[in-house]
Design a protein around this motif. Structure first.
Motif, mmCIF file in Angstrom:
data_model
loop_
_atom_site.group_PDB
_atom_site.id
_atom_site.type_symbol
_atom_site.label_atom_id
_atom_site.label_comp_id
_atom_site.label_asym_id
_atom_site.label_seq_id
_atom_site.Cartn_x
_atom_site.Cartn_y
_atom_site.Cartn_z
ATOM 1 N N GLU A 148 0.828 -1.201 0.000
ATOM 2 C CA GLU A 148 0.000 0.000 0.000
ATOM 3 C C GLU A 148 0.868 1.259 0.000
ATOM 4 O O GLU A 148 0.571 2.241 -0.695
ATOM 5 C CB GLU A 148 -0.918 0.005 1.226
ATOM 6 C CG GLU A 148 -2.004 -1.047 1.189
ATOM 7 C CD GLU A 148 -3.009 -0.782 0.069
ATOM 8 O OE1 GLU A 148 -3.275 0.401 -0.217
ATOM 9 O OE2 GLU A 148 -3.503 -1.760 -0.513
ATOM 10 N N ILE A 149 1.961 1.209 0.762
ATOM 11 C CA ILE A 149 2.874 2.355 0.820
ATOM 12 C C ILE A 149 3.471 2.622 -0.564
ATOM 13 O O ILE A 149 3.571 3.772 -1.008
ATOM 14 C CB ILE A 149 3.987 2.102 1.853
ATOM 15 C CG1 ILE A 149 3.388 2.068 3.264
ATOM 16 C CG2 ILE A 149 5.069 3.176 1.752
ATOM 17 C CD1 ILE A 149 4.373 1.693 4.344
ATOM 18 N N VAL A 150 3.862 1.543 -1.256
ATOM 19 C CA VAL A 150 4.417 1.680 -2.607
ATOM 20 C C VAL A 150 3.376 2.304 -3.551
ATOM 21 O O VAL A 150 3.679 3.189 -4.348
ATOM 22 C CB VAL A 150 4.882 0.311 -3.143
ATOM 23 C CG1 VAL A 150 5.210 0.399 -4.638
ATOM 24 C CG2 VAL A 150 6.107 -0.167 -2.375
ATOM 25 N N GLY A 151 2.133 1.826 -3.444
ATOM 26 C CA GLY A 151 1.075 2.360 -4.289
ATOM 27 C C GLY A 151 0.846 3.842 -4.048
ATOM 28 O O GLY A 151 0.707 4.618 -5.003
ATOM 29 N N TRP A 152 0.815 4.231 -2.773
ATOM 30 C CA TRP A 152 0.640 5.657 -2.459
ATOM 31 C C TRP A 152 1.836 6.487 -2.918
ATOM 32 O O TRP A 152 1.673 7.638 -3.350
ATOM 33 C CB TRP A 152 0.417 5.826 -0.952
ATOM 34 C CG TRP A 152 -0.984 5.517 -0.521
ATOM 35 C CD1 TRP A 152 -1.427 4.435 0.184
ATOM 36 C CD2 TRP A 152 -2.151 6.315 -0.799
ATOM 37 N NE1 TRP A 152 -2.777 4.482 0.377
ATOM 38 C CE2 TRP A 152 -3.257 5.630 -0.219
ATOM 39 C CE3 TRP A 152 -2.371 7.500 -1.459
ATOM 40 C CZ2 TRP A 152 -4.552 6.122 -0.286
ATOM 41 C CZ3 TRP A 152 -3.667 8.005 -1.533
ATOM 42 C CH2 TRP A 152 -4.731 7.312 -0.949
ATOM 43 N N THR A 187 2.107 1.341 -12.256
ATOM 44 C CA THR A 187 1.884 0.185 -13.136
ATOM 45 C C THR A 187 2.155 -1.105 -12.392
ATOM 46 O O THR A 187 1.358 -2.062 -12.444
ATOM 47 C CB THR A 187 2.810 0.277 -14.367
ATOM 48 O OG1 THR A 187 2.513 1.463 -15.101
ATOM 49 C CG2 THR A 187 2.612 -0.937 -15.277
ATOM 50 N N ALA A 188 3.293 -1.148 -11.692
ATOM 51 C CA ALA A 188 3.652 -2.359 -10.940
ATOM 52 C C ALA A 188 2.625 -2.639 -9.844
ATOM 53 O O ALA A 188 2.186 -3.791 -9.667
ATOM 54 C CB ALA A 188 5.046 -2.195 -10.345
ATOM 55 N N TYR A 189 2.236 -1.608 -9.114
ATOM 56 C CA TYR A 189 1.279 -1.793 -8.028
ATOM 57 C C TYR A 189 -0.055 -2.322 -8.530
ATOM 58 O O TYR A 189 -0.606 -3.296 -7.998
ATOM 59 C CB TYR A 189 1.074 -0.467 -7.289
ATOM 60 C CG TYR A 189 -0.057 -0.498 -6.294
ATOM 61 C CD1 TYR A 189 0.102 -1.098 -5.049
ATOM 62 C CD2 TYR A 189 -1.309 0.044 -6.610
ATOM 63 C CE1 TYR A 189 -0.949 -1.152 -4.144
ATOM 64 C CE2 TYR A 189 -2.352 0.006 -5.710
ATOM 65 C CZ TYR A 189 -2.170 -0.593 -4.479
ATOM 66 O OH TYR A 189 -3.215 -0.658 -3.582
ATOM 67 N N ASN A 190 -0.588 -1.687 -9.574
ATOM 68 C CA ASN A 190 -1.893 -2.110 -10.090
ATOM 69 C C ASN A 190 -1.847 -3.499 -10.722
ATOM 70 O O ASN A 190 -2.841 -4.244 -10.672
ATOM 71 C CB ASN A 190 -2.403 -1.081 -11.106
ATOM 72 C CG ASN A 190 -2.930 0.179 -10.439
ATOM 73 O OD1 ASN A 190 -3.949 0.163 -9.765
ATOM 74 N ND2 ASN A 190 -2.209 1.277 -10.602
ATOM 75 N N ALA A 191 -0.693 -3.856 -11.300
ATOM 76 C CA ALA A 191 -0.557 -5.203 -11.861
ATOM 77 C C ALA A 191 -0.544 -6.244 -10.753
ATOM 78 O O ALA A 191 -1.153 -7.324 -10.869
ATOM 79 C CB ALA A 191 0.720 -5.290 -12.701
ATOM 80 N N PRO A 208 -7.061 -2.263 -15.726
ATOM 81 C CA PRO A 208 -7.272 -1.008 -16.484
ATOM 82 C C PRO A 208 -6.290 0.094 -16.081
ATOM 83 O O PRO A 208 -5.744 0.795 -16.924
ATOM 84 C CB PRO A 208 -8.718 -0.636 -16.153
ATOM 85 C CG PRO A 208 -9.363 -1.948 -15.852
ATOM 86 C CD PRO A 208 -8.328 -2.735 -15.119
ATOM 87 N N PHE A 209 -6.052 0.217 -14.758
ATOM 88 C CA PHE A 209 -5.115 1.241 -14.287
ATOM 89 C C PHE A 209 -3.673 0.835 -14.555
ATOM 90 O O PHE A 209 -2.817 1.692 -14.780
ATOM 91 C CB PHE A 209 -5.337 1.520 -12.803
ATOM 92 C CG PHE A 209 -6.570 2.322 -12.524
ATOM 93 C CD1 PHE A 209 -6.571 3.701 -12.696
ATOM 94 C CD2 PHE A 209 -7.736 1.701 -12.116
ATOM 95 C CE1 PHE A 209 -7.712 4.450 -12.457
ATOM 96 C CE2 PHE A 209 -8.882 2.442 -11.876
ATOM 97 C CZ PHE A 209 -8.877 3.823 -12.052
ATOM 98 N N ALA A 210 -3.397 -0.448 -14.518
ATOM 99 C CA ALA A 210 -2.045 -0.914 -14.839
ATOM 100 C C ALA A 210 -1.704 -0.581 -16.286
ATOM 101 O O ALA A 210 -0.609 -0.090 -16.591
ATOM 102 C CB ALA A 210 -1.931 -2.414 -14.590
ATOM 103 N N VAL A 211 -2.646 -0.844 -17.194
ATOM 104 C CA VAL A 211 -2.410 -0.552 -18.617
ATOM 105 C C VAL A 211 -2.295 0.954 -18.834
ATOM 106 O O VAL A 211 -1.402 1.424 -19.564
ATOM 107 C CB VAL A 211 -3.550 -1.145 -19.472
ATOM 108 C CG1 VAL A 211 -3.418 -0.661 -20.917
ATOM 109 C CG2 VAL A 211 -3.509 -2.671 -19.415
#
Length: 211
Positions: free
Chosen positions: A5-9, A39-43, A49-52
């Motif tokens: 989660e920290i990485v995503g934020w 990209t990495a987080y959403n994958a 959709p957000f990763a792409v």
């Protein structure tokens, strides 16, 4: 996982910070870093959709970074126009960026330069003004660089180099030597790149005779 989660934020924060940057290169670098992390987080979490979307943004940023670096020394991209020292276009640039110019060139902003004895050049990228160089005659073939200014958007580049590349424009004004008094520490590396050298009397650059 908390660390994920920290990485995503962190990725989202970098994208947001990138949008606050006036400098085009800094914007692209921060935006790319944020898009790659996003990209990495959403994958990983499976939000495709957000990763792409972020993956495509990252590719676009890489393209523009490559293009910006390829064009930064390209005389086909940047142009130099000599203008009268009291030219309205130059005055517009100086007035628009007056607070910024006062920060980096306080003596020039205070009006110490004599326009009548100055040679002025504006640097353009397409139809956009990106900088200006004003050189005042100090007598005996010496030109004193009163202003070498780049707009914040292009400050990560060195468009002033296109003025110094063609020594003929200075020789035509009778200059045999250019001088910069007391440059700021952050500008010294730039001065070296455009041919100036530190001497006992300041930073100087010889001017070759016009061909």
């Amino acid at each position: 996982m908390v660390w994920l989660e920290i990485v995503g934020w962190a990725g989202s924060l970098l994208v947001i910070v990138s949008l606050t940057q006036a400098r085009v290169l800094r914007f692209r670098v921060l935006n790319l870093a944020g898009a790659v992390i996003a990209t990495a987080y959403n994958a990983i979490v499976g939000i495709w959709p957000f990763a792409v979307m972020n993956g495509v943004i990252a590719v676009i940023d890489v393209y523009w970074l490559f293009r910006l670096h390829r064009e930064r020394h390209d005389a086909q991209v940047y142009g130099v126009l000599e203008v009268p020292a009291d030219d309205s276009v130059l005055r517009h640039l100086l007035d628009t960026h007056a607070p910024d110019i006062a920060r980096f060139h306080p003596a020039f902003a205070a009006g110490s330069s004599d326009p009548a004895g100055s040679a002025a050049f504006v640097v353009v990228r397409g139809d956009e003004l990106v900088g200006a160089v004003v050189v005042r005659s100090a007598g005996d073939g010496v030109g004193r660089v009163d202003l070498d200014y780049v707009t914040p958007r292009y400050r990560d580049f060195t468009p002033g180099e296109f003025v110094y590349r063609d020594s003929g424009v200075f020789a035509a004004h009778g200059f045999r030597r250019l001088v910069v008094d007391s440059p700021s520490p952050e500008s010294r590396a730039y001065l070296e790149r455009v041919g100036f050298r530190s001497t006992a009397d300041g930073w100087e650059r010889e001017v070759l005779a016009a061909a």
